[in-house]
Design an enzyme around this catalytic site. Structure first.
Site, short mmCIF file in Angstrom:
data_model
loop_
_atom_site.label_atom_id
_atom_site.label_comp_id
_atom_site.label_asym_id
_atom_site.label_seq_id
_atom_site.Cartn_x
_atom_site.Cartn_y
_atom_site.Cartn_z
N MET A 1 25.79 17.59 -0.79
CA MET A 1 26.88 16.70 -1.21
C MET A 1 26.97 16.64 -2.73
O MET A 1 28.07 16.60 -3.30
CB MET A 1 26.68 15.30 -0.62
CG MET A 1 27.86 14.37 -0.86
SD MET A 1 29.40 14.97 -0.11
CE MET A 1 29.25 14.28 1.54
N PHE B 1 -6.46 -6.98 -5.83
CA PHE B 1 -6.25 -5.59 -5.39
C PHE B 1 -5.18 -5.55 -4.31
O PHE B 1 -5.22 -6.30 -3.34
CB PHE B 1 -7.57 -5.02 -4.86
CG PHE B 1 -7.44 -3.62 -4.32
CD1 PHE B 1 -7.09 -2.57 -5.15
CD2 PHE B 1 -7.67 -3.36 -2.97
CE1 PHE B 1 -6.97 -1.28 -4.66
CE2 PHE B 1 -7.55 -2.07 -2.47
CZ PHE B 1 -7.21 -1.03 -3.31
N GLN B 2 -4.21 -4.67 -4.48
CA GLN B 2 -3.08 -4.50 -3.57
C GLN B 2 -2.30 -5.80 -3.34
O GLN B 2 -1.82 -6.06 -2.24
CB GLN B 2 -3.55 -3.90 -2.23
CG GLN B 2 -3.97 -2.44 -2.36
CD GLN B 2 -4.16 -1.74 -1.04
OE1 GLN B 2 -4.45 -2.37 -0.03
NE2 GLN B 2 -3.99 -0.43 -1.03
N LYS C 1 -4.37 -12.75 4.60
CA LYS C 1 -5.45 -12.29 5.47
C LYS C 1 -6.29 -13.44 6.01
O LYS C 1 -6.73 -13.41 7.17
CB LYS C 1 -6.33 -11.29 4.72
CG LYS C 1 -7.34 -10.61 5.62
CD LYS C 1 -8.00 -9.42 4.97
CE LYS C 1 -8.94 -8.72 5.95
NZ LYS C 1 -9.53 -7.49 5.37
N GLU D 1 4.85 4.11 5.75
CA GLU D 1 5.49 2.84 6.09
C GLU D 1 7.01 2.95 6.07
O GLU D 1 7.69 2.26 6.85
CB GLU D 1 5.05 1.74 5.12
CG GLU D 1 3.60 1.32 5.27
CD GLU D 1 2.64 2.11 4.39
OE1 GLU D 1 1.44 1.78 4.36
OE2 GLU D 1 3.10 3.08 3.72
#
Length: 670
Positions: A570, A206-207, A256, A144
């Site tokens: 760097m 969940f999630q 959802k 993602e």
């Protein structure tokens, strides 16, 4: 492994309060009734940051439907703006469809043709709806974060909002770095996340993560959709907010059950942003513009300090320079707005800017700061920055005026109409003003000759700066360049000659490693006929190396010029300069066998079916880069460079121009 489920908070607040803002195509025809100070076309990103703004909860709205889409904007009174074209829906006007299908059609109506979406349980309905669209193509990232950085690359290289979609929970939280990056660099993106069903919000399902709360301070605005009928309005508002005023990221979180609910959408809902509309900057006052022209006529050593806020005003800026003869210093985000190779260009200023750009600001008597925010990497010690100069600051965001440096004259507004107004005044008074800064330009030309950008040689080894110079020559400075973050990023800023806006894609404010490859993928999608090159370092490249698979599967002609020094370059430079070269976990190779190149980048490429080669000698470099450019599809060129090289010039953090370092590398002791 798919991500099954979703996210949302129990305590999403219901305050709706966005920051300065036009939309994509929707505001075209009758926008003049608002006399708003911004462009009517899809606005290009003004690549400099946005203010954080709170979230909105959607509210129930009356049900109605229309076959002919229109958009209405609620300002002080609600006014309707008709679309110039009638959108042809694949559904009958009164046909119920899922909320996910309403969302996809709303994106289509905004002119979206590409999204970067990774599926999971809470966004599964959206992906099913995408398969029913014959307009929108999904470019499937492999992470993602790759998706949101690709959406940024799309937006940064095209000027229109990029769209990314993720599922709830870890899918949504993986967007966080990209949203923060887009906020700091003012990039217009719309991020859409799935969420657990409404009844499960706040139950630690969940999630489930409260992504609206998580992203509140790193988005320009965000929404939790609680009513399926609000989807058309919310999507319109999201694109409007993302691309107007000072652009930035907007997040839409959709439970959802909302995605699954059947509805007949009403496409005529007004945009409800009255407070936001009221706060948009007005057109600049003519007397203020005349005052700036007067200051220019009275000055002897003026300099332009130009940033990402001028991205959509490049032509007006070039005309302004033509009329005045004032030299131009660019910020990191402003590269390409004025051509780097022009004789009046001083290239980049700041910590790793040219000596002559920083000299010009230090010695100037008038600093014209257009579309900038006086960032610490530019100013160093604030009290010493442009200490001899009167300062004129023009910016679209009122919060930036006087935030770090107090100006003598300021205008809060769009730089485009301000430049147009000043150009008109200059053209009318050209014979009377007789501006002549030739002595100042000659003084700066001497500084250019005295302190050019240079680099050391290391025997047969390839200087990284030389690799970028060769790429610049072989592409005639026309390639779109993306980068990761670190030494290679600064060398790409210094040694590639940018000709135009939207050519240079880099993570400026956030400094997010792993940005280069996915951003190049987004740029290649937005610009299918362009040469797109990711100039990357081995540390940054490894952070999103999985996107090689995306480039291969989508057959995107992304070229990767990997400057591989086996170190976090760097940080090594700072260790050399300020920590007696004590290595503190900055070696990225295999400590048990330092003579081998590790990891083997060519094996990563081979595993993804991407053509690749390695070059170690300077004499072989030009032919290797030419082969990279000539090979169809994605290509990885692993360029082995010495880790002792330093990015110079360098003004130490918090330092002033007098502290500039122009000599030395990792072979010396400090």
């Amino acid at each position: 492994m798919s991500k099954m489920a979703a996210t949302a908070p129990a305590s999403y607040s219901s305050i709706s309060k966005p920051s300065p803002c036009p939309s994509s195509r929707k505001l075209a025809s009758n926008i003049s009734r608002f006399t708003l100070p911004f462009s009517h076309t899809p606005q290009r990103p003004s690549l400099h940051s946005t203010l954080p703004v709170s979230c909105s909860l959607s509210q129930p709205t009356p049900k109605s439907c229309s076959a002919v889409p229109t958009v209405a904007v609620a300002a002080d009174t609600t006014s309707t703006v008709s679309e110039p074209e009638t959108f042809i829906s694949r559904y009958a006007p009164d046909e119920p469809r899922k909320g996910a299908d309403v969302l996809v059609e709303a994106l289509e109506r905004q002119g979206v043709t590409n999204v970067f979406a990774y599926p999971g349980g809470a966004s599964l309905e959206i992906h099913q709806a995408l398969t029913r669209s014959n307009i929108i193509r999904n470019i499937l990232p492999r992470h993602e974060q790759g998706g949101v950085f690709a959406a940024e690359g799309y937006a940064r290289s095209s000027g229109v909002p990029g769209v990314c979609i993720a599922t709830s929970g870890p899918g949504a939280t993986n967007l966080v770095s990209g949203l923060a990056d887009a906020l700091l660099d003012s990039v217009p993106i719309v991020a859409i996340t799935g969420q657990v069903p409404r009844r499960m919000i706040g139950t630690d399902a969940f999630q489930e993560t409260p992504i609206v709360e998580v992203t509140r301070s790193i988005t320009k605005h965000n929404y939790l959709v609680l009513n399926v009928e609000d989807i058309p309005r919310i999507v319109s508002e999201a694109f409007f907010l993302a691309s107007s005023g000072r652009p930035g990221p907007v997040l839409i979180d959709i439970p959802k059950d909302i995605q699954q609910q059947l509805v007949v959408p009403n496409w005529d809902q007004p945009i409800k942003l009255s407070g936001y509309m009221a706060r948009l900057p007005k057109l600049p006052n003519e007397s203020h513009l005349e005052q700036i022209v007067r200051l220019i006529s009275e000055s002897k050593r003026p300099v332009l300090y130009v940033g990402g806020g001028c991205m959509k005003s490049s032509e007006e800026l070039r005309r302004f320079v033509e009329l005045t003869g004032i030299p131009v210093a660019s910020t990191l985000m402003g590269l390409g707005i004025y051509p780097s190779s022009d004789e009046l260009s001083l290239k980049m200023l700041g910590m790793h800017g040219t000596v002559y750009a920083n000299y010009s600001v230090d010695k100037s008597d008038l600093l014209l700061a257009f579309g900038v925010r006086f960032d610490d990497r530019v100013t160093g010690k604030l009290e010493a920055f442009a200490s001899r100069a009167k300062i004129v600051h023009i910016d679209i965001d009122s919060a930036e005026i006087g935030k770090n440096k107090q100006p003598h004259v300021s205008i809060c507004g769009d730089i485009k109409p301000a430049l147009e107004g000043m150009n008109r005044i200059l053209e009318e008074r050209e014979s009377k003003l007789k501006l002549d800064f030739s002595a100042w330009r000659e003084e700066l030309r001497e500084q250019k000759l005295k302190y050019p950008l240079t680099y050391k040689t290391f025997g047969e080894a390839i200087p990284p700066q030389y690799a970028i110079q060769v790429l610049d020559e072989l592409t005639d400075s026309n390639a779109i360049i993306s980068t990761g973050v670190g030494q290679h990023q600064m060398w790409a800023a210094q040694f590639f000659n940018y000709k135009r806006p939207y050519q240079w894609l880099t993570s400026g404010g956030l400094g997010a490693m792993g940005f280069g490859l996915p951003a190049a993928i987004g740029a290649a999608v937005a610009n299918p006929d362009a040469i797109v090159v990711d100039i990357d370092g081995d540390g940054s490249f490894l952070m999103n190396v999985q996107e090689l698979a995306t480039a291969r599967v989508e057959n995107l002609p992304v070229k990767i010029l990997l400057l591989n020094n086996q170190h976090l370059g760097m940080v090594v430079q700072w260790e050399d300069r300020f920590y007696k070269a004590n290595r503190a976990h900055t070696y990225l190779g295999n400590p048990s066998n330092e003579s081998e190149i590790y990891p083997d980048m060519l094996k990563f490429a081979e595993g993804c079916g991407v053509s690749a080669a390695r070059v170690t000698k300077k004499e072989d470099l030009r032919a290797a880069i030419q082969k990279m450019l000539d090979t169809p599809g994605p290509y990885l060129l692993d360029v082995i460079v010495p880790h002792q090289e330093h990015v110079l010039p360098m003004i130490p953090s918090g330092g002033a121009f007098k502290d500039v370092i122009t000599e030395g590398d990792g072979r010396s002791s400090y």
